[in-house]
Structure formats: C-alpha cells, structure tokens
Motif scaffolding. Structure first.
Motif, PDB file in Angstrom:
ATOM      1  N   GLU A  32      25.403  76.055 -36.697  1.00  0.00           N
ATOM      2  CA  GLU A  32      24.780  76.181 -35.381  1.00  0.00           C
ATOM      3  C   GLU A  32      23.863  74.990 -35.127  1.00  0.00           C
ATOM      4  OE1 GLU A  32      24.716  78.214 -32.502  1.00  0.00           O
ATOM      5  OE2 GLU A  32      23.279  76.653 -31.987  1.00  0.00           O
ATOM      6  N   ASN A  40      23.100  81.786 -26.084  1.00  0.00           N
ATOM      7  CA  ASN A  40      22.339  82.023 -24.845  1.00  0.00           C
ATOM      8  C   ASN A  40      21.810  83.450 -24.725  1.00  0.00           C
ATOM      9  OD1 ASN A  40      22.702  79.400 -24.164  1.00  0.00           O
ATOM     10  ND2 ASN A  40      24.491  79.786 -22.857  1.00  0.00           N
ATOM     11  N   HIS A  58      19.517  88.648 -19.467  1.00  0.00           N
ATOM     12  CA  HIS A  58      20.774  89.194 -19.961  1.00  0.00           C
ATOM     13  C   HIS A  58      20.754  90.725 -19.948  1.00  0.00           C
ATOM     14  CE1 HIS A  58      21.706  85.151 -21.200  1.00  0.00           C
ATOM     15  NE2 HIS A  58      22.883  85.545 -21.635  1.00  0.00           N
ATOM     16  N   ILE A  59      21.643  91.304 -19.157  1.00  0.00           N
ATOM     17  CA  ILE A  59      21.768  92.759 -19.092  1.00  0.00           C
ATOM     18  C   ILE A  59      23.153  93.113 -19.608  1.00  0.00           C
ATOM     19  CG2 ILE A  59      21.575  94.801 -17.596  1.00  0.00           C
ATOM     20  CD1 ILE A  59      19.131  92.754 -17.503  1.00  0.00           C
ATOM     21  N   HIS A 220      28.802  70.200 -35.265  1.00  0.00           N
ATOM     22  CA  HIS A 220      30.144  70.176 -35.871  1.00  0.00           C
ATOM     23  C   HIS A 220      30.470  68.814 -36.478  1.00  0.00           C
ATOM     24  CE1 HIS A 220      31.348  68.319 -32.030  1.00  0.00           C
ATOM     25  NE2 HIS A 220      32.387  67.868 -32.691  1.00  0.00           N
ATOM     26  N   TYR A 362      32.685  84.185 -19.040  1.00  0.00           N
ATOM     27  CA  TYR A 362      32.697  85.494 -19.705  1.00  0.00           C
ATOM     28  C   TYR A 362      31.318  86.151 -19.701  1.00  0.00           C
ATOM     29  CZ  TYR A 362      37.127  84.474 -22.238  1.00  0.00           C
ATOM     30  OH  TYR A 362      38.406  84.208 -22.601  1.00  0.00           O
ATOM     31  N   MET A 364      28.941  89.182 -21.665  1.00  0.00           N
ATOM     32  CA  MET A 364      28.821  89.488 -23.094  1.00  0.00           C
ATOM     33  C   MET A 364      29.900  90.456 -23.579  1.00  0.00           C
ATOM     34  SD  MET A 364      24.722  89.749 -23.670  1.00  0.00           S
ATOM     35  CE  MET A 364      24.331  90.610 -22.163  1.00  0.00           C
TER      36      MET A 364
HETATM   37  P1  FAD Z   1      26.916  80.633 -26.306  1.00  0.00           P
HETATM   38  O1  FAD Z   1      25.933  81.711 -26.163  1.00  0.00           O
HETATM   39  O2  FAD Z   1      26.773  79.423 -25.454  1.00  0.00           O
HETATM   40  O3  FAD Z   1      26.936  80.181 -27.834  1.00  0.00           O
HETATM   41  C1  FAD Z   1      27.509  78.995 -28.287  1.00  0.00           C
HETATM   42  C2  FAD Z   1      26.690  78.507 -29.474  1.00  0.00           C
HETATM   43  O4  FAD Z   1      27.347  77.399 -30.078  1.00  0.00           O
HETATM   44  C3  FAD Z   1      25.308  78.010 -29.066  1.00  0.00           C
HETATM   45  O5  FAD Z   1      24.333  78.605 -29.882  1.00  0.00           O
HETATM   46  C4  FAD Z   1      25.382  76.502 -29.265  1.00  0.00           C
HETATM   47  O6  FAD Z   1      24.155  75.940 -29.636  1.00  0.00           O
HETATM   48  C5  FAD Z   1      26.403  76.390 -30.372  1.00  0.00           C
HETATM   49  N1  FAD Z   1      27.125  75.115 -30.348  1.00  0.00           N
HETATM   50  C6  FAD Z   1      27.745  74.562 -29.283  1.00  0.00           C
HETATM   51  N2  FAD Z   1      28.338  73.414 -29.632  1.00  0.00           N
HETATM   52  C7  FAD Z   1      28.090  73.225 -30.955  1.00  0.00           C
HETATM   53  C8  FAD Z   1      28.449  72.205 -31.874  1.00  0.00           C
HETATM   54  N3  FAD Z   1      29.187  71.172 -31.480  1.00  0.00           N
HETATM   55  N4  FAD Z   1      28.020  72.313 -33.156  1.00  0.00           N
HETATM   56  C9  FAD Z   1      27.265  73.382 -33.530  1.00  0.00           C
HETATM   57  N5  FAD Z   1      26.919  74.393 -32.692  1.00  0.00           N
HETATM   58  C10 FAD Z   1      27.314  74.307 -31.411  1.00  0.00           C
HETATM   59  N6  FAD Z   1      26.333  88.159 -19.795  1.00  0.00           N
HETATM   60  C11 FAD Z   1      26.213  89.490 -19.545  1.00  0.00           C
HETATM   61  O7  FAD Z   1      27.046  90.279 -20.001  1.00  0.00           O
HETATM   62  N7  FAD Z   1      25.150  89.981 -18.819  1.00  0.00           N
HETATM   63  C12 FAD Z   1      24.196  89.168 -18.283  1.00  0.00           C
HETATM   64  O8  FAD Z   1      23.256  89.644 -17.635  1.00  0.00           O
HETATM   65  C13 FAD Z   1      24.312  87.761 -18.518  1.00  0.00           C
HETATM   66  N8  FAD Z   1      23.403  86.920 -18.010  1.00  0.00           N
HETATM   67  C14 FAD Z   1      23.518  85.582 -18.227  1.00  0.00           C
HETATM   68  C15 FAD Z   1      22.562  84.733 -17.688  1.00  0.00           C
HETATM   69  C16 FAD Z   1      22.654  83.362 -17.904  1.00  0.00           C
HETATM   70  C17 FAD Z   1      21.617  82.458 -17.298  1.00  0.00           C
HETATM   71  C18 FAD Z   1      23.729  82.835 -18.670  1.00  0.00           C
HETATM   72  C19 FAD Z   1      23.847  81.364 -18.908  1.00  0.00           C
HETATM   73  C20 FAD Z   1      24.682  83.677 -19.209  1.00  0.00           C
HETATM   74  C21 FAD Z   1      24.596  85.055 -18.995  1.00  0.00           C
HETATM   75  N9  FAD Z   1      25.522  85.938 -19.546  1.00  0.00           N
HETATM   76  C22 FAD Z   1      25.411  87.291 -19.294  1.00  0.00           C
HETATM   77  C23 FAD Z   1      26.665  85.460 -20.358  1.00  0.00           C
HETATM   78  C24 FAD Z   1      26.387  85.390 -21.855  1.00  0.00           C
HETATM   79  O9  FAD Z   1      25.327  84.496 -22.096  1.00  0.00           O
HETATM   80  C25 FAD Z   1      27.661  84.900 -22.538  1.00  0.00           C
HETATM   81  O10 FAD Z   1      28.707  85.806 -22.329  1.00  0.00           O
HETATM   82  C26 FAD Z   1      27.519  84.712 -24.037  1.00  0.00           C
HETATM   83  O11 FAD Z   1      26.303  84.126 -24.410  1.00  0.00           O
HETATM   84  C27 FAD Z   1      28.642  83.820 -24.515  1.00  0.00           C
HETATM   85  O12 FAD Z   1      28.585  83.671 -25.882  1.00  0.00           O
HETATM   86  P2  FAD Z   1      29.244  82.407 -26.574  1.00  0.00           P
HETATM   87  O13 FAD Z   1      29.066  82.612 -28.031  1.00  0.00           O
HETATM   88  O14 FAD Z   1      30.605  82.162 -26.045  1.00  0.00           O
HETATM   89  O15 FAD Z   1      28.404  81.143 -26.048  1.00  0.00           O
END
Ligand code: FAD
Ligand code: UDP
Length: 380
Positions: A32, A40, A58-59, A220, A362, A364
């Motif tokens: 990470e 996020n 985030h809800i 990465h 997407y 959560m």
């Molecule tokens: P991320 O949470 O983006 O995780 C990716 C991780 O990979 C990060 O920690 C990043 O640092 C790491 N990473 C990236 N590139 C690299 C690399 N090259 N090397 C090492 N590490 C790396 N969803 C809901 O269901 N309800 C809500 O109310 C809601 N509100 C939201 C509000 C906001 C403002 C945002 C932005 C999103 C919201 N979401 C909500 C969506 C939710 O945040 C996502 O569905 C979820 O976080 C996606 O998870 P993920 O693991 O795909 O991505």
C-alpha cells in the motif's frame, strides 16, 4: 515466497486478501502506497470523539444480503439512515427529488397537478432518471423535468465533473433518480448503516489473518517489474498472481495517455458549537464552489459540545498532487480504458480489481461483490 501479491489495501484489495488467506489458505502480500490501510474508506476518531471520514463521507448501503452478511463478520453496525437536503432557491428540501421536494419547492397550485400527472404516467415508488424525464413530450412534465434539471442536476454536475449531465455516462446521474414517493432517505436499500467503530477498524479486522502480510508506504514500482507478458516480483521465476487495485494507466506508464479522474479538495473544519446543520449532508447545487457539506456527528454521534464539518471542492486530478477519486466516464475515456484492459490481458499473472484498476464508479457493496466474483473466476 508469496503466491499472491495485492497492490492496494483499500476495500477491494482487503477483501481479496481475506479470501485468499482464508479460503485458499495461501500467503498473501498486500502493498500500500499510503501510510494506512482502508483506501478511500479510511476514517479516524478525532479528539472530540467524532469519527471522520478522511476521504469524504461514506455510507454503506446494499441490497446484497451476502455482502452485508460477509462484512458483518468484521464489524457491528450502527443502523444509520442517510438524509440529504438540497439548498435550492434559499430553501432546504429532500434529495433525491421526491414528491415532498416537489411540494416544498413549488407553489401548491403547480405542485398538486404535477403530482397528479406524474402518478398517472408512472407508478408510485418508481425511480426515474433525470435524463429520461427530460425526454417527456407532455408540456407540464417537460416543465417539471427542466425545473429539476436546472435546480438540482446541471450546476452540481458541472461543479463535480467539469461536464454537463449528458456529457458523462447516464449511470452517474441515475444514482440520484427522481423518486415518486414520500421517502426522504438518500438511499432505499434494505441494508444501510456505518460500521460502529468505523471503516478502518472493519478493514483492519478483514486483514487480520496470519497469512496476510501488509507493507505500507510501498508503491508497486518498488517491488514489481512490468514485462511484456508478465509481472515479476523479486526474481525472474516468480509465478504468483498480482492483483492490482491502483490506476491502470499508471501501471502501464501512461502508454495510451492519462485516464482522467476527478479529485476533491476536502476542507474539514472543527467548530465550537454543538450542531452546524439539520441533516448529515446538505447539497449546494447552485451556490458556492463546494458541492456539499457533511456534518459527521449525524453519522457517528459523540458526546461533545463541538462539531466537525466537511466541504467538498471538486477539482481536476493531478498525479502526485491529489487523489484520484472518481473515474470520468465519458465515451472517449472508456475507449482509452479498453486499450489498457486489452494490454493487461496480455499479462498472464495480472488481475485487475477495484475503482481505479477497472475505471468504474463502484460503491462499497459493489466492490465487495466484485471481489467475490473476481476471486472465483480469476484467482481461485
Ligand atoms: P481505493 O479505496 O481507492 O483503494 C485503492 C488503494 O490502492 C489506495 O489505498 C491506494 O493508496 C492504493 N494504491 C493505488 N495505487 C497504488 C500503487 N501503485 N502502489 C501501491 N498502492 C496503491 N461508496 C459507498 O458505498 N457509499 C458511499 O457513501 C461512498 N462515498 C464515497 C465518497 C467519496 C468522496 C468517494 C471518493 C468514494 C465514495 N464511495 C462510497 C466509494 C468507495 O470509496 C469505493 O467503492 C471504495 O473505496 C473502492 O475501493 P477500492 O479498493 O477499489 O479503491
Ligand atoms: N447529482 C446532482 N445533484 C445532486 C446530487 C447528485 O447533480 O444534488 C449528480 C452529480 O452528477 C453527482 C451524481 O449525481 O456526481 C451522483 O451523486 P452521488 O450523491 O451519488 O455522488 P457521490 O456521493 O458518489 O459523490
């Protein structure tokens, strides 16, 4: 040696790690880039005792019983229902736009016949995307559609995306439909809430397994090498799988150009007053430069005379300067994504998962569901 490497300790990477550790009983390394897990969804407890969501509110909401049951192994829930008000023409009215909003914003002489017309044409409880309502031929319904479009969607969308609603995928504005009911909640899903002790704690519990090793502050490119048909780790003979949840354009060094993302400047403020606003979130479609204000105490109550609010100022994502929060779903960007996806498919040990790697908007629950599917189809 690790048979599985996961890039990114967000929700996607964490659920995948848990599946591999538990179901396959294999060792997995999660790397990470940030100095914390959770992506996020990351939250923390402020000194006031209020839990704040560091990357925006985030809800959790879902109709997937399996997803809710799965996450319930790792957290207790606070059974919370989210209410959002829109600040429109100086009045506060429920969002999504519903029949109560209609009566709150328009004079009864207009609202009453419009409600009648709506319910003659559509069923009570129906959810109508604004871009569909705009296609109405009926003069009165067209007036209403234009009114809602201009007061709720147009300026908010321009602020949030730098684009008009018809310039991005219709699925974006469909997230907040016109709701033909008097249900004032922001979401109507069967299961809704927030983890009692926050998302970080929940994700910590997901990752808490002897087969899972986590390396924070690691990107990465520090441990992986991208070759023509394979991803290498440590040595040339590496045969394990790499599950990548970061930005796909970055993984391939922006070979086909940058995939645009929208970012946010998140401005938190601690205030010396017990409450700031009457709902958890208030949207400002037409006023100010921020899109919405969230007051976290509504979401996670705390015994304190202070409160914490967050204003979200949308901005362009610039690599290294801010976070890539939202993929910008225009036809052109989706075409570019397809090229990257094809390239990824040539790498036989690479699996893509998550908001950034799949360039998808997407929620959560969808991320968890997707992790289940990708685990079964591409990892297991
Ligand atoms: P991320 O949470 O983006 O995780 C990716 C991780 O990979 C990060 O920690 C990043 O640092 C790491 N990473 C990236 N590139 C690299 C690399 N090259 N090397 C090492 N590490 C790396 N969803 C809901 O269901 N309800 C809500 O109310 C809601 N509100 C939201 C509000 C906001 C403002 C945002 C932005 C999103 C919201 N979401 C909500 C969506 C939710 O945040 C996502 O569905 C979820 O976080 C996606 O998870 P993920 O693991 O795909 O991505
Ligand atoms: N939207 C809008 N006005 C609003 C709320 C939402 O125009 O008051 C549109 C806007 O384009 C936004 C999209 O609907 O980006 C999805 O809104 P949602 O609240 O789901 O956004 P998120 O919480 O994911 O930022």
């Amino acid at each position: 040696m690790f048979e599985y490497i996961i890039v990114g300790a967000g929700l996607a990477g964490s659920v995948m790690a848990e599946r591999i550790a538990n179901i396959l009983d294999e060792k997995v390394l999660v790397i990470e880039r940030r100095n914390h897990i959770g992506g996020n969804c990351y939250d923390e407890i402020d000194k006031t005792g209020i839990i704040i969501h560091k990357y925006g509110p985030h809800i959790f909401h879902t109709n997937y019983r399996d997803v809710f049951k799965y996450l319930s192994q790792f957290t207790e829930w606070r059974e919370y229902q989210h209410y959002v008000l829109g600040f429109i023409d100086g009045k506060l009215a429920p969002l999504p736009f519903n029949l109560n909003t209609l009566h709150k914003l328009l004079p009864e002489s207009l609202a009453k016949p419009l409600e009648k017309k709506l319910l003659k044409k559509y069923n009570y409880g129906e959810r109508i995307p604004i871009l569909k309502l705009l296609k109405e031929d009926d003069r009165d319904l067209k007036f209403l559609a234009n009114y809602i479009y201009e007061k709720v969607f147009l300026n908010y969308t321009i602020k949030q995306w730098g684009l008009k609603p018809d310039e991005i995928d219709g699925k974006v504005t469909e997230r907040v439909p016109i709701l033909l009911s008097r249900d004032n909640r922001y979401f109507q899903d069967k299961y809704q809430g927030v983890p009692q002790d926050g998302y970080t704690k929940m994700i910590q519990n997901i990752l808490d397994h002897e087969n899972i090793k986590i390396m924070l502050n690691t990107s990465h490119e520090e441990i992986l090498q991208i070759k023509k048909d394979k991803i290498l780790f440590m040595d040339k003979k590496y045969n394990g799988k790499v599950i990548f949840t970061g930005k796909i354009d970055e993984l391939f060094n922006y070979r086909y150009g940058r995939l645009p993302y929208r970012s946010l400047d998140l401005k938190f403020k601690k205030l010396d007053q017990e409450w700031y606003q009457e709902a958890a979130t208030i949207n400002y479609p037409n006023d100010y430069d921020f899109t919405r204000i969230t007051e976290f105490k509504h979401i996670h109550p705390a015994e304190t005379k202070k409160t914490i609010i967050l204003k979200e100022h949308p901005q362009e994502h610039i690599e290294g300067k801010n976070e890539p929060y939202y993929p910008i779903l225009t036809p052109e960007n989706q075409e570019t994504y397809k090229k990257y996806k094809k390239l990824a498919e040539n790498h036989r040990n690479l699996v893509l998962l998550g908001r950034l790697a799949e360039y998808r908007y997407y929620n959560m629950d969808e991320i968890v569901k997707r992790a289940f599917k990708v685990f079964e189809k591409e990892v297991r």
